[in-house]
Structures are given as structure tokens and as C-alpha cells.
Design an enzyme around this catalytic site. Structure first.
Site, short mmCIF file in Angstrom:
data_model
loop_
_atom_site.label_atom_id
_atom_site.label_comp_id
_atom_site.label_asym_id
_atom_site.label_seq_id
_atom_site.Cartn_x
_atom_site.Cartn_y
_atom_site.Cartn_z
N ARG A 171 114.79 57.99 164.40
CA ARG A 171 115.28 57.51 163.11
C ARG A 171 114.12 56.86 162.35
O ARG A 171 113.71 55.74 162.68
CB ARG A 171 116.41 56.50 163.29
CG ARG A 171 117.69 57.08 163.89
CD ARG A 171 118.76 56.00 163.90
NE ARG A 171 120.03 56.50 164.41
CZ ARG A 171 120.50 56.27 165.62
NH1 ARG A 171 119.79 55.55 166.48
NH2 ARG A 171 121.67 56.75 166.00
N ASP A 180 112.09 55.05 159.22
CA ASP A 180 112.37 54.01 158.23
C ASP A 180 112.24 54.55 156.80
O ASP A 180 111.71 55.64 156.57
CB ASP A 180 111.40 52.85 158.40
CG ASP A 180 111.69 52.02 159.63
OD1 ASP A 180 112.85 51.93 160.04
OD2 ASP A 180 110.73 51.45 160.19
N TYR A 189 103.24 60.74 166.17
CA TYR A 189 103.13 60.28 164.79
C TYR A 189 101.68 60.34 164.34
O TYR A 189 100.75 60.22 165.15
CB TYR A 189 103.61 58.83 164.66
CG TYR A 189 105.11 58.66 164.62
CD1 TYR A 189 105.80 58.62 163.42
CD2 TYR A 189 105.84 58.52 165.80
CE1 TYR A 189 107.18 58.44 163.38
CE2 TYR A 189 107.21 58.34 165.78
CZ TYR A 189 107.88 58.30 164.56
OH TYR A 189 109.24 58.12 164.54
N ARG A 227 103.81 51.32 162.93
CA ARG A 227 103.17 50.66 161.79
C ARG A 227 102.55 49.33 162.18
O ARG A 227 101.55 48.90 161.61
CB ARG A 227 104.18 50.50 160.66
CG ARG A 227 104.58 51.83 160.03
CD ARG A 227 105.85 51.72 159.23
NE ARG A 227 105.75 50.71 158.21
CZ ARG A 227 106.80 50.11 157.63
NH1 ARG A 227 108.04 50.45 158.02
NH2 ARG A 227 106.64 49.20 156.70
#
Length: 299
Positions: A73, A75, A136, A223
């Protein structure tokens, strides 16, 4: 990365929908989207989300409400080129070749989200629990003029010069099975133990790309990892500080969260079909907290 507004806890061990129950077939969906104008993946009342857009259009095509289960999921503002989801739909609503749904969905979906592949899922496939790792990438540029206009929506303009070698060294110290509580926003009852398998950096002129791979990620982890590495690259923090964060058991206020729009989910890996059931069981097992005094892997 998981959405703050998700209606269900992304770290819980709730079971996936049963495969094939009541005349249903399970489909795997491969998905790409520009997250700029979405409030994340997870459905949220009154907000535009990736899941909401796909569920609405697919429900209209199969003439029955559907619910997607996703690998990760993302952001608000985060992108994906390799997102994966599964959905259980009535068998009699699906063409013999489910890939035909790709073109049908393309007619109805907005331009910033595409379903790039639809296939029958193998037995025991679960987009979330079957995944063995997520990949990622985080893109930024230190160019004085900022991001190139054609990449401005997925590349962060970073106004300061950075020492990439120091960032690589600091990032390498986090590889392995650790408690990443310092890098994760707290979720009640959720584990922050993760196996970080890759965290390195590539530089091409003014452009920097972070490659981050783990078996799973907790909320804001990628992040936060990037933000911490950038603090080292700017000289505000030391390489040793980065490694010492692994001893923290609460979110570290000194760790800044990098802007969302530089982040993209680029791939999700799954085991061989024969190993899917075993992987689902292993993923549902709750990891025990790691004792900092017991070593990186809890002794």
C-alpha cells in the site's frame, strides 16, 4: 510503504479471501501509476485513490463489486511501475483469455493509472502474503536548475550537494535482519522487524537513485531510510549515527522523511508456484522483537 488512511491494518495477519470459493476465480493484476494526484493506494471515503479507481472500473466491467488485495500500500504521492494485486471475481464474468481485460480497463481508467497485465493467479497466490521481496527506487537530482520538467513528478530536486560515497557506506550498515523502529511510524501491534536486502546508491551526473529492497516495509520506512542517508551525505550526520539508529526502539525524531514523489515501487518478487502456500504461512508468522544486546538478528 503503507497509507496512513488505510481502513485495515497492513501489518495484521488477517486471512486473504479464499481462492475459488462460490464460483470465484482469482486474477493477478500488474499495475502502474503516477501517484501525484492520488491520496495513496488504499481506498478512503471521499478521496481519490488508486485502489478506488481500479475497483470502481473493474466492478463495472464484471457487474459485481470487487475488492483488491495489494502487494504494497503506497502513500499519497508515491508511484509504482511494478505494483501487484489480486482480486476474486465470478468465473462467468471473465473472458477465456483474461488478458483481454487490459484493453477494456484502459478504456475506462484515468491516464495516471494503468493495469498492464491480467492473468489467472496460480493456486495459493496472494499478492501480499506470497511476496518474498519488494523493490523500490528513489530518484533525486542535485542539478542547480532542479528536476528536468519531464521527470519533475517522480524526481526530487535536492538543493544541496551530497557525498554519495558516505551515503553508500552508511546505507550498507543497515543491511540484514533488524528492528527498523527508528525508521517507521508506529502502528499499534505491528512489528518493525524487517530484512533489508539492498540499500545502495547510483549517481549519473546530477541524478541520484537509491535502490531499496526488503522482504517487506513498515509505514514510511523507505522514505525515512533515504532521509537519513541524505543527512549523512550532507555532512549533518555521521556514518556511525546511521548504524546506531538500529538500537532505537521508537521512531527517531532526528530522521527526516524524504518527499513522497521521488519514490516508486518498481517490482515485487514471488516464489515458484509450488512454494506459494508455504510462503503464505511463513509471512503470517509474527516476528519477535529484536534485543539490541543480542546482535543484529536477535541472537
Amino acid at each position: 510503504m503503507v497509507s496512513a488512511h488505510s481502513a485495515s491494518n497492513a501489518e495484521s495477519n488477517e486471512p486473504a479471501a479464499p481462492l475459488g470459493d462460490g464460483g470465484l476465480v482469482r486474477l493477478r493484476l500488474d499495475i502502474s501509476y503516477d501517484g501525484t494526484d492520488f491520496s495513496g493506494w488504499a481506498r478512503q471515503p471521499g478521496r481519490r485513490t488508486v485502489c478506488g479507481e481500479i475497483e470502481e472500473k473493474l466492478s463495472a466491467i464484471v457487474r459485481t463489486p470487487v475488492l483488491l488485495t495489494v502487494a504494497g500500500r503506497t502513500d499519497a504521492g508515491v508511484h509504482a511501475s511494478g505494483q501487484v494485486a489480486h482480486v476474486d471475481v465470478p468465473a462467468d464474468t471473465i473472458p477465456e483469455d483474461p488478458s483481454r481485460l487490459v484493453r477494456r480497463l484502459a478504456r475506462f481508467l484515468p491516464k495516471d493509472v494503468r493495469v498492464t497485465g491480467v492473468s489467472f493467479a496460480p493456486e495459493h497466490f496472494d499478492a501480499r502474503f506470497s511476496a518474498v521481496r519488494r523493490h523500490y527506487e528513489y530518484r533525486l537530482t542535485t542539478a542547480p536548475h532542479g528536476a528536468d520538467p519531464l521527470r519533475a513528478r517522480d524526481t526530487v530536486a535536492w538543493p544541496k550537494t551530497v557525498d554519495v560515497d558516505a551515503m553508500r557506506e552508511a546505507s550498507s550498515r543497515l543491511i540484514g535482519l533488524h528492528d527498523f523502529a527508528a525508521f517507521c511510524k508506529r502502528r499499534e501491534g505491528a512489528t518493525t522487524v524487517r530484512e533489508l536486502q539492498r540499500f545502495d546508491w547510483d549517481r549519473n551526473g546530477d541524478e541520484l537513485t537509491a535502490f531499496v529492497t526488503a522482504d517487506a516495509f513498515c509505514w514510511s520506512m523507505v522514505r525515512s531510510l533515504v532521509g537519513a542517508a541524505l543527512a549523512v551525505g550532507e555532512g549533518r550526520r555521521t556514518v556511525e549515527w546511521m548504524g546506531a539508529l538500529l538500537s532505537e526502539r521508537e521512531r527517531a525524531s532526528a530522521v527526516a522523511v524524504a518527499p513522497a514523489h521521488g519514490l516508486s515501487l518498481v517490482r515485487v518478487d514471488y516464489p515458484a508456484d509450488a512454494d506459494l502456500a508455504a510462503r503464505n504461512i511463513a509471512t503470517r508468522e509474527t516476528r519477535s522483537p529484536i534485543d539490541p544486546a543480542g546482535g543484529c538478528c536477535g541472537g
